[in-house]
Scaffold this motif. Structure first.
Motif, short mmCIF file in Angstrom:
data_model
loop_
_atom_site.label_atom_id
_atom_site.label_comp_id
_atom_site.label_asym_id
_atom_site.label_seq_id
_atom_site.Cartn_x
_atom_site.Cartn_y
_atom_site.Cartn_z
N GLU A 1 0.83 -1.21 0.00
CA GLU A 1 0.00 0.00 0.00
C GLU A 1 0.87 1.26 0.00
OE1 GLU A 1 -2.69 -0.55 3.26
OE2 GLU A 1 -3.70 -2.19 2.20
N GLU B 1 2.50 1.69 -3.40
CA GLU B 1 1.51 2.12 -4.37
C GLU B 1 1.22 3.62 -4.22
OE1 GLU B 1 -2.40 -0.24 -6.01
OE2 GLU B 1 -2.36 0.51 -3.97
N GLU C 1 4.23 5.72 -5.35
CA GLU C 1 4.40 5.67 -6.81
C GLU C 1 3.37 6.55 -7.52
OE1 GLU C 1 7.00 4.01 -8.71
OE2 GLU C 1 7.60 4.47 -6.66
N ARG C 2 2.17 6.60 -6.92
CA ARG C 2 1.13 7.44 -7.52
C ARG C 2 1.55 8.91 -7.53
NH1 ARG C 2 -3.19 4.20 -5.58
NH2 ARG C 2 -3.17 5.27 -3.59
N GLU D 1 2.37 -0.22 -14.76
CA GLU D 1 2.57 -0.23 -13.31
C GLU D 1 4.06 -0.23 -13.04
OE1 GLU D 1 0.23 -2.73 -10.16
OE2 GLU D 1 1.90 -3.91 -10.92
N VAL E 1 5.90 -1.40 -7.68
CA VAL E 1 4.55 -1.79 -7.26
C VAL E 1 4.31 -3.26 -7.62
CG1 VAL E 1 2.08 -1.37 -7.60
CG2 VAL E 1 3.66 0.55 -7.46
N ARG F 1 3.43 -6.16 -5.10
CA ARG F 1 2.18 -6.91 -5.25
C ARG F 1 2.47 -8.42 -5.34
NH1 ARG F 1 -2.30 -5.18 -7.49
NH2 ARG F 1 -1.35 -3.60 -8.82
#
Ligand code: MAN
Length: 562
Positions: A216, A219, A222-223, A388, A392, A396
């Motif tokens: 999380e 993610e 990275e966003r 992606e 990430v 994942r």
């Protein structure tokens, strides 16, 4: 020799020197000696009011209602408790209301084991060696029959067989103890595996939680990275992003400039119209200096216009640029975007060449290494073709791998726990046999029993193949009462374990096949016989040390150690 039947009721009693005493009347068993010791008179055992002369004992005439005055003849055999229709000693007969005193004629069988035989067999002209090896039952030599004393030989053979049986029992019990030990060890291993799995599952739960949080976090971070959000990575990616934006801006500006130009041209045309009309229509006779100057100015302007060079930029060229697809603007961006292969991909893809057994392990290890390296700036992040970021993806995948491992290990743990709770019989003994198979040949078929697994009927005619006769479901107990078999391969009498195998192959026009496996003690695992008791219901009789009674191990515990 006679068939057994009523004789089987006889309890073999230990040899007694009293019974062999010369002073006693013939046929008196050891427990009745006291009634016959007085030599002068005899009192009927169950009728003390009746006293007889000593000479009336064994005089071939039944004088006591309970038959006790004839212990050595067949005179009172009509009230013989050993004959099938007669009551047992001590009980009251239904017809004559008399009490039977003696259990039968006592054969002392010196050198073997003393026993009672029915009074009706006494002096009937048949040697009953099975029960009366000393031949004393034919003391009157009826019809000239003389029965020699065979107790020495019979006793010796009996003791030999008894010793064999004893040794066999001991061997069986020893094998059973070995099975119990094996079963204990197997149980211990299951418990150890459960313990190990429990710890692994606990560890994986923590790991799962950590990887979930990490995923999380990765993610989220990275966003936030704008440059990387366009699906491209590295310097080329940044350049590409900038170039696309810049070209789009310039196209918009050009479009606006062209609009402005067209607007100004309209206004110019209107002004030129006004001035050219003024030139045509003004009155030169009015000496208006302002109007004259305007007309002069217009004439100069119009003369200059005709000499002006046209611009190099054709409208059609500009329109062509603007007409291009807004996204591409005439440039093949895709060529740059899709070619995302890098040296790193080669590294990522080599895993595919590993054997499957190590691939997952290596992948997981590499992933954690990769995440660590990317996070610490050692390795460049390199987005996948799905857009992606590799970071990430790796996070994942690490999370998915942990989830997967957790569910596999939880499944295994539950399976082992179920196994531990399963009924494997007394002392868990069938753990040691589980999965092992035994077979017997029964004419048309071979029958196979796989302990705690399944029973199978195997046709010897190639084409028919194997038929499932049921899968193991549970252990039951049943009381059985069967004649002993000379080879000892029988269920005998008593409480026996029955293994139920159910839900086998469907029977044509009938139920699914099932098998009841009856167990009795034997030195080795062996299917003694298989019968189809009713259509598609099979009964197997099986010998196994697992069904033996416990015997004290020689030298372990008990009196042996005292
Ligand atoms: C096969 C065997 C038999 C069974 C019949 C029923 O021949 O499995 O034991 O009785 O099928 O149709």
């Amino acid at each position: 020799m006679r068939s057994t039947g009523a004789l089987a009721l006889l309890g073999a009693l230990a040899h007694s020197s009293l019974a062999a005493s010369e002073s006693l009347p013939r046929g008196v068993g050891p427990e009745f000696v006291k009634f016959y010791e007085n030599k002068t008179t005899f009192t009927c055992i169950s009728n003390p009011s009746i006293t007889l002369k000593a000479s009336q004992v064994n005089n071939n005439s039944c004088d006591c209602p309970d038959g006790s005055d004839e212990p050595g003849t067949a005179a009172c055999s009509n009230i013989d408790p050993l004959s099938p229709e007669q009551p047992l000693p001590g009980s009251v007969t239904g017809t004559t209301n008399t009490t039977v005193a003696l259990p039968g004629f006592w054969c002392a069988n010196a050198g073997h084991i003393g026993s009672y035989i029915p009074f009706m067999y006494v002096n009937d002209g048949v040697c009953d060696y099975e029960l009366c090896c000393d031949g004393s039952d034919e003391n009157a030599h009826a019809g000239g029959v003389k029965c020699e004393n065979r107790c020495a030989a019979i006793g010796k053979e009996y003791r030999r067989l008894e010793e064999q049986r004893r040794q066999s029992k001991e061997r069986s019990a020893k094998k059973k103890r070995t099975l119990v030990k094996e079963a204990r060890e197997l149980r211990r291993r299951v418990e150890a595996r459960i313990e190990g799995l429990r710890k692994e599952v606990e560890g994986l739960e923590i790991k799962k939680g950590e990887l979930q949080a990490k995923f999380e976090e990765v993610e989220r971070s990275e966003r936030g990275k704008v440059v990387k959000s366009d699906g491209q990575g590295g310097k080329l990616g940044v350049l590409l992003g900038l170039a696309k934006t810049r070209v789009a801006e310039l196209r918009n500006a050009l479009d606006k400039v062209l609009d402005q130009r067209d607007d100004l041209q309209d206004r110019l045309d209107q002004l030129e119209d006004i001035l050219s009309k003024l030139k045509e229509e003004y009155n030169p006779n009015f000496n208006d200096e302002g109007v004259k100057a305007a007309v002069k100015g217009w004439e100069d302007y119009a003369a200059g216009q005709s000499n002006e060079k046209k611009s190099d930029l054709e409208d059609s060229d500009v329109m062509q640029i603007l007409k291009e697809d807004g996204e591409t603007a005439g440039i093949n961006w895709a060529e740059f975007e899709t070619d995302d292969s890098s040296d790193l991909d080669v590294v990522y893809n080599w895993e595919a060449y590993l054997p499957p057994s190590v691939r997952d392990y290596v992948h997981e290890k590499l992933n954690s290494l990769r995440v660590w390296a990317i996070q610490n700036g050692i390795l460049a992040d390199n987005p996948t073709s799905t857009g992606e970021s590799r970071l990430v993806t790796a996070a994942r995948e690490a999370l998915d791998a942990a989830k997967n491992e957790h569910s596999v290990k939880t499944g295994k743990l539950e399976e082992e726990q179920r196994d531990l709770e399963k009924d494997y019989g007394p002392d868990d003994i069938f753990r040691a046999l589980k999965g092992k198979c035994i077979t017997n040949d029964a004419g048309e078929y071979d029958y196979e029993l796989c302990w705690f697994d399944r029973t199978t009927q195997k046709s010897k005619k190639g084409a028919h193949g194997n038929t499932n006769m049921g899968g193991f479901v549970r252990i039951d107990q049943e009381f059985v009462d069967e004649e002993d078999r000379p080879d000892g391969k029988g269920l005998g009498k008593g409480q026996r374990m029955v293994l139920r195998y159910e839900n086998g192959q469907g029977c044509w026009n009938g139920p699914n096949r099932r098998t009841d496996v009856y167990l009795a003690c034997a030195e080795t695992d062996e299917i003694w016989r298989t019968v189809e008791a009713e259509k598609c219901v099979y009964r197997m009789e099986v010998g196994t040390p697992a069904a033996c009674e416990d015997i004290q191990e020689p030298g372990v515990g008990g009196k042996d150690e005292l």
